[in-house]
Design an enzyme around this catalytic site. Structure first.
Site, short mmCIF file in Angstrom:
data_model
loop_
_atom_site.label_atom_id
_atom_site.label_comp_id
_atom_site.label_asym_id
_atom_site.label_seq_id
_atom_site.Cartn_x
_atom_site.Cartn_y
_atom_site.Cartn_z
N GLU A 76 18.77 61.50 46.74
CA GLU A 76 20.04 61.99 46.23
C GLU A 76 20.94 60.80 45.93
OE1 GLU A 76 23.64 64.59 48.05
OE2 GLU A 76 21.67 65.57 48.14
N HIS A 121 25.20 68.64 44.61
CA HIS A 121 25.75 68.73 45.97
C HIS A 121 27.20 69.19 45.93
CE1 HIS A 121 25.07 67.00 50.26
NE2 HIS A 121 25.80 68.10 50.29
N ARG A 145 20.22 69.72 53.33
CA ARG A 145 19.99 68.28 53.14
C ARG A 145 18.68 68.08 52.39
NH1 ARG A 145 24.58 67.69 54.04
NH2 ARG A 145 25.65 66.42 55.64
#
Length: 324
Positions: free
Chosen positions: A265, A284, A236
Site C-alpha cells: 500500500e 484506504h 489491513r
C-alpha cells in the site's frame, strides 16, 4: 507539555488541545522524511501520529523524552506495544468513532463487486457503453447469502447488521472470542476458520492486524473458498497475499474482491488486479467522512488531555501500562 502532530488534523482536535493549554507543534510540510520526523519527535512530550510511522525499540531509544503517543487511528500494528509498555508509555487510539464509516465502505465494496460497478463505470467513461447484451458483465445478487466476518468487533458488527437488514444475509463469524451481542441480535453463528472460508459467500475482514497474520489469506485459503464468493478487506493489506488473490480471481477460484487496503500500500498503478472486472479497489478511505475524521481528532485530543492530567487515557491500546 509539548504535543507534536505530524500532519494537520480537523480543527476540533487542535482547538481542544490548545484550550487545554498544551503547546501544539506542526511540521512546516507534510510527508516528512524519517530523520526529520524523528527530530520533531525528539523535542515532544507527546506525539499525535497520523499515518503509519513506526514506533519500535529504536524510536523509543532515540526519543526518550516522548512520554505518550496518541494515534489518529484504530489500528496500532505499527507500534511495538510490548516495548511501549515496558517503557511505561501509553498508546492511545480512536475506536468506535469510525466504525460506521468503515463498515459503510465494506458494504459499498461488497455491492460494487457484486454488480461489477467499477468495471461498468470505466466503460461509461471510455464511451464504451455498447448495445444491450443479455450475457455481458453480469453481476450477482446478495439476498439470503452468507456473510462471513473475520473479526466481529465494532466494525464487523456494523457490517453484519447492514447485511442482515438490507439483504437478510446469514451471519457467520470467526473471532478469538464469542460475540454474544451479535449472536443474540443478528443470530450470528461462531464457526472455525476452516468453516468460515468454506461457507462464506462474502468474506469480510474486520480484525486488528498482528504480524503473525501476515498473508493469512493466501492461495491455500482462496482455493477452499466458494467459486462465486467475494473477498472484502477493509482492515489491513497485510492480511492478504495480493499475488495469490490475483491468481485466485483469474483462475476463478473466487468470484471477486473489494479492497480498501492493499498489499503493498499504496498499490502499484500497473498491478494486474486493477484490470479485472470483478474487482474494486479504493485508496484506504474507510474513515474518510467529516463525522468520522472529526470524531477521531476529538478522541485523540481527549487521550492526550487525560494523560496531561495524570489520568488514564479513555481509549488506550495498552491499558496494562497503568498496572506497572
Amino acid at each position: 507539555m509539548k504535543v507534536f502532530i505530524n500532519k494537520r488534523i480537523p480543527e476540533i482536535g487542535i482547538k481542544i488541545l490548545e484550550e487545554a493549554g498544551l503547546e501544539v507543534t506542526f511540521p512546516t510540510h507534510d510527508n516528512l522524511p524519517h530523520e526529520e520526523w524523528l527530530k520533531y519527535c525528539e523535542n515532544a512530550d507527546v506525539v499525535l501520529n497520523v499515518g503509519h510511522n513506526k514506533f519500535d525499540r529504536e524510536f523509543f531509544e532515540q526519543c526518550p523524552n516522548v512520554k505518550a503517543i496518541a494515534l489518529y487511528s484504530v489500528g496500532f500494528d505499527h507500534v511495538d506495544i510490548k516495548e511501549a509498555t515496558l517503557k511505561n508509555i501509553p498508546i492511545g487510539n480512536t475506536p468506535d468513532v469510525l466504525s460506521r464509516a468503515t463498515s459503510d465502505i465494506a458494504f459499498l465494496l461488497m455491492q460494487s463487486v457484486a454488480r461489477r460497478a467499477s468495471f461498468n463505470f470505466q466503460k461509461v467513461k471510455e464511451g464504451n457503453w455498447g448495445d444491450f447484451d443479455p450475457l455481458h458483465a453480469l453481476g450477482q445478487e446478495l439476498y439470503g447469502k452468507t456473510l462471513g466476518v473475520f473479526g466481529l468487533g465494532r466494525i464487523g458488527f456494523e457490517m453484519a447488521e447492514k447485511c442482515k437488514k438490507a439483504f437478510d444475509m446469514k451471519i457467520i463469524y470467526h473471532n478469538r472470542h464469542h460475540n454474544e451481542e451479535a449472536e443474540k441480535e443478528l443470530n450470528a453463528t461462531y464457526v472455525s476458520f476452516e468453516e468460515l472460508i468454506e461457507q462464506s459467500d462474502v468474506l469480510s475482514i474486520h480484525a486488528n492486524f498482528v504480524p503473525d497474520q501476515k498473508d493469512l489469506f493466501n492461495a491455500l485459503v482462496f482455493e477452499k473458498m466458494k467459486p462465486d464468493s467475494i473477498f472484502i478487506n477493509t482492515a489491513r493489506g497485510g492480511f492478504h497475499n495480493q499475488k495469490d488473490l490475483y491468481e485466485a480471481l483469474v483462475s476463478k477460484q473466487i468470484w471477486g474482491a473489494g479492497l480498501d487496503v492493499t498489499n503493498p500500500e499504496p498499490i502499484f498503478k500497473d498491478d494486474p488486479i486493477l484490470e479485472l472486472s470483478s474487482v474494486c479497489v479504493l485508496p484506504h478511505i474507510g474513515s474518510a467522512t467529516i463525522e468520522a475524521r472529526d470524531g477521531m481528532a476529538k478522541v485523540a485530543a481527549e487521550n492526550i488531555i487525560a494523560f496531561s492530567k495524570g489520568e488514564k487515557m479513555p481509549n488506550c491500546a495498552n491499558p496494562e501500562v497503568y498496572n506497572i
